[in-house]
Design a protein around this motif. Structure first.
Motif, mmCIF file in Angstrom:
data_model
loop_
_atom_site.group_PDB
_atom_site.id
_atom_site.type_symbol
_atom_site.label_atom_id
_atom_site.label_comp_id
_atom_site.label_asym_id
_atom_site.label_seq_id
_atom_site.Cartn_x
_atom_site.Cartn_y
_atom_site.Cartn_z
ATOM 1 N N PRO A 1 36.304 -69.602 -8.467
ATOM 2 C CA PRO A 1 35.050 -69.900 -9.158
ATOM 3 C C PRO A 1 34.374 -68.631 -9.588
ATOM 4 N N GLY A 2 33.612 -68.711 -10.675
ATOM 5 C CA GLY A 2 32.949 -67.501 -11.087
ATOM 6 C C GLY A 2 32.014 -67.678 -12.253
ATOM 7 N N THR A 3 32.215 -68.761 -12.998
ATOM 8 C CA THR A 3 31.389 -68.872 -14.195
ATOM 9 C C THR A 3 30.441 -70.058 -14.156
ATOM 10 N N ARG A 4 30.796 -71.103 -13.375
ATOM 11 C CA ARG A 4 29.922 -72.269 -13.317
ATOM 12 C C ARG A 4 29.643 -72.622 -11.871
ATOM 13 N N ARG A 5 28.450 -72.991 -11.565
ATOM 14 C CA ARG A 5 28.073 -73.390 -10.209
ATOM 15 C C ARG A 5 28.372 -74.872 -10.032
ATOM 16 N N PRO A 6 29.041 -75.244 -8.920
ATOM 17 C CA PRO A 6 29.320 -76.662 -8.698
ATOM 18 C C PRO A 6 28.034 -77.465 -8.603
ATOM 19 N N PRO A 7 28.119 -78.750 -8.824
ATOM 20 C CA PRO A 7 26.910 -79.575 -8.745
ATOM 21 C C PRO A 7 26.254 -79.450 -7.386
ATOM 22 N N SER A 8 24.932 -79.503 -7.352
ATOM 23 C CA SER A 8 24.210 -79.407 -6.095
ATOM 24 C C SER A 8 24.479 -80.638 -5.236
ATOM 25 N N SER A 9 24.442 -80.428 -3.916
ATOM 26 C CA SER A 9 24.632 -81.542 -3.000
ATOM 27 C C SER A 9 23.417 -82.451 -3.031
ATOM 28 N N PRO A 10 23.582 -83.722 -2.696
ATOM 29 C CA PRO A 10 22.419 -84.608 -2.604
ATOM 30 C C PRO A 10 21.549 -84.182 -1.440
ATOM 31 N N PRO A 11 20.289 -84.637 -1.410
ATOM 32 C CA PRO A 11 19.400 -84.240 -0.311
ATOM 33 C C PRO A 11 20.005 -84.589 1.035
ATOM 34 N N TYR A 12 19.793 -83.684 1.986
ATOM 35 C CA TYR A 12 20.351 -83.871 3.316
ATOM 36 C C TYR A 12 19.406 -84.701 4.182
ATOM 37 N N SER A 13 19.942 -85.707 4.868
ATOM 38 C CA SER A 13 19.160 -86.532 5.780
ATOM 39 C C SER A 13 19.492 -86.122 7.201
ATOM 40 N N PRO A 14 18.553 -85.489 7.932
ATOM 41 C CA PRO A 14 18.855 -85.025 9.278
ATOM 42 C C PRO A 14 19.232 -86.182 10.185
ATOM 43 N N PRO A 15 20.238 -85.956 11.046
ATOM 44 C CA PRO A 15 20.608 -87.018 11.985
ATOM 45 C C PRO A 15 19.553 -87.157 13.051
ATOM 46 N N GLY B 1 34.376 -84.386 2.185
ATOM 47 C CA GLY B 1 35.214 -85.544 1.886
ATOM 48 C C GLY B 1 34.818 -86.289 0.640
ATOM 49 N N GLN B 2 33.596 -86.082 0.130
ATOM 50 C CA GLN B 2 33.141 -86.803 -1.058
ATOM 51 C C GLN B 2 33.201 -85.935 -2.316
ATOM 52 N N PRO C 1 28.419 -89.596 6.805
ATOM 53 C CA PRO C 1 28.842 -89.272 5.449
ATOM 54 C C PRO C 1 27.728 -88.691 4.591
ATOM 55 N N ASP C 2 26.453 -88.850 5.025
ATOM 56 C CA ASP C 2 25.370 -88.255 4.264
ATOM 57 C C ASP C 2 25.249 -86.749 4.513
ATOM 58 N N GLU C 3 25.938 -86.254 5.558
ATOM 59 C CA GLU C 3 25.849 -84.836 5.896
ATOM 60 C C GLU C 3 26.824 -84.057 5.017
ATOM 61 N N ARG C 4 26.467 -83.904 3.770
ATOM 62 C CA ARG C 4 27.327 -83.228 2.803
ATOM 63 C C ARG C 4 27.260 -81.722 2.966
ATOM 64 N N VAL C 5 28.336 -81.071 2.588
ATOM 65 C CA VAL C 5 28.340 -79.612 2.559
ATOM 66 C C VAL C 5 27.330 -79.130 1.530
ATOM 67 N N ASN C 6 26.508 -78.163 1.912
ATOM 68 C CA ASN C 6 25.515 -77.592 1.003
ATOM 69 C C ASN C 6 26.174 -76.473 0.213
ATOM 70 N N VAL C 7 26.729 -76.812 -0.943
ATOM 71 C CA VAL C 7 27.483 -75.847 -1.739
ATOM 72 C C VAL C 7 26.590 -74.696 -2.195
ATOM 73 N N THR C 8 25.358 -75.001 -2.571
ATOM 74 C CA THR C 8 24.441 -73.961 -3.026
ATOM 75 C C THR C 8 24.194 -72.941 -1.926
ATOM 76 N N GLU D 1 34.940 -71.862 -1.402
ATOM 77 C CA GLU D 1 35.974 -72.821 -1.780
ATOM 78 C C GLU D 1 35.623 -74.156 -1.149
ATOM 79 N N ILE D 2 35.549 -75.232 -1.934
ATOM 80 C CA ILE D 2 35.264 -76.565 -1.432
ATOM 81 C C ILE D 2 36.547 -77.389 -1.455
ATOM 82 N N VAL D 3 36.912 -77.939 -0.296
ATOM 83 C CA VAL D 3 38.118 -78.760 -0.200
ATOM 84 C C VAL D 3 37.718 -80.164 0.246
#
Length: 359
Positions: A249-263, A223-224, A277-284, A298-300
């Motif tokens: 996607p194929g040529t550039r890697r999306p920005p890394s997600s911020p550090p994950y804070s375990p619930p 969502g972010q 909201p801190d539980e971001r998708v780990n794109v890497t 694919e990130i939506v």
């Protein structure tokens, strides 16, 4: 001296033996190449099969290419392409759906709708499917079937709860996908968060996928998310309205997600009912799961975007090219790189990046 008449059974036996000898002396015809049937041919020479998706600069799939338009390299050495097909072939497809508590509400409803359209409207009736769900642990909900109504019924009964054992789910789903009856095998992963509950590490999972012949796709709901990777390699910018089909996607890697804070709480957040909201998708991590296989991530931004995302994957599965080349004979248990190139440099190609030469 008169010749005695030969017994009819002996005459027949002599004729059969002469016929066998004649057939054995004739040269054997090589198998036909260049069509879909060639990928089901088995011989003493092992084939390395590669699935390739080709797009133009706008991200549209490029049809009508020939074997001569491709070049393929193993460990940097060009290999002869002996098998080629551009026809749509049946798919053995697994679906791994996140049913953790963060998928409650609009997300799980959108996932059901998108997957039902994916199964009923976008796949071919000959394609077989299985369904995994995962929360604190993965669970096989429906094994291989061509009965779409069975999958629909199971999707309608899924209730989100618990944490996210995403790596464990993929680790269980990939070997099952490998058993599919069709030569083309794929797995689609849908999740909205980071892994919280798995025993398998991302490094172990990546090695497992490298040893399989399964194309892995991932759709992450974030969502972010405000940026995406563009095929042209330019700088990320504000995310525009979703195009269809998606530029891949194929040529550039999306920005890394911020550090994950375990619930907090036992079981990786099993008591949570609201999305943190801190539980971001780990794109890497998702790209680590998908990219070596020749699939993509694919990130939506919301559940509403799942339908066009899964439609894009179905469209790609129907428009891929197949390349095959003889194995170099290495059985050293090591990773051997594969690189596919196009003679027309204006096109982009995405394919599996290598394979493990199992002893």
């Amino acid at each position: 001296m008169t010749m005695r008449t030969q017994h009819p059974a002996k005459v027949a036996l002599i004729a059969v033996l002469l016929g066998v000898a004649t057939l054995a002396a004739q040269p054997q015809q090589p198998p036909q190449q260049g069509d879909g049937q060639s990928f089901r041919f088995r011989s003493a020479v092992e084939l390395i099969n590669v699935t390739a998706a080709v797009t133009d600069e706008s991200g549209r799939f490029v049809p009508g290419l020939r074997k001569e338009d491709f070049r393929i390299f193993e460990d940097g050495v060009e290999q002869p392409i002996t098998h080629f097909s551009s026809e749509r072939v049946p798919v053995s497809l697994g679906v791994a759906l996140d049913t953790s508590s963060s998928m409650e509400g609009e997300k799980i409803m959108a996932a059901r709708d998108a997957l039902n359209r994916f199964l009923f409207d976008l796949l071919d009736p000959s394609d077989e499917v299985f369904l995994y769900r995962f929360a604190n642990v993965p669970e096989l909900v429906e094994n291989w079937t061509t009965d779409r109504q069975r999958i629909r019924g199971q999707l309608g009964r899924l209730v989100p709860r618990g944490g996210t054992a995403m790596y464990d789910a993929v680790s269980e789903a990939v070997p099952l996908a490998q058993t599919g009856r069709n030569k083309k095998r794929a797995l689609v992963l849908i999740s909205d968060g980071n892994d919280t509950s798995s025993h398998v590490t991302i490094r172990e999972l990546k090695q497992q996928i490298r040893q399989a012949e399964v194309i892995v796709y991932a759709v992450g709901i974030d969502g972010q998310a405000t940026t995406q990777a563009f095929p042209g390699g330019g700088q990320p910018r504000a995310r525009p309205p979703m195009p269809f089909p998606f530029p891949m996607p194929g040529t550039r890697r999306p920005p890394s997600s911020p550090p994950y804070s375990p619930p907090s709480g036992p079981g990786g957040g099993g008591s949570r009912t609201r999305w943190n909201p801190d539980e971001r998708v780990n794109v890497t991590a998702l790209r680590d799961i998908t990219d070596d296989s020749g699939g993509r991530t694919e990130i939506v931004r919301s559940g509403r975007d799942l339908d066009p995302a899964t439609a894009s994957i179905a469209d790609e599965l129907s428009k891929q090219y197949y390349l095959g080349y003889p194995s170099t004979g290495k059985k050293d248990g090591l990773w051997h790189t594969i690189r596919v190139e196009l003679r027309d440099q204006n096109y982009r190609v995405r394919a599996r990046r290598g394979y493990v030469a199992s002893p």
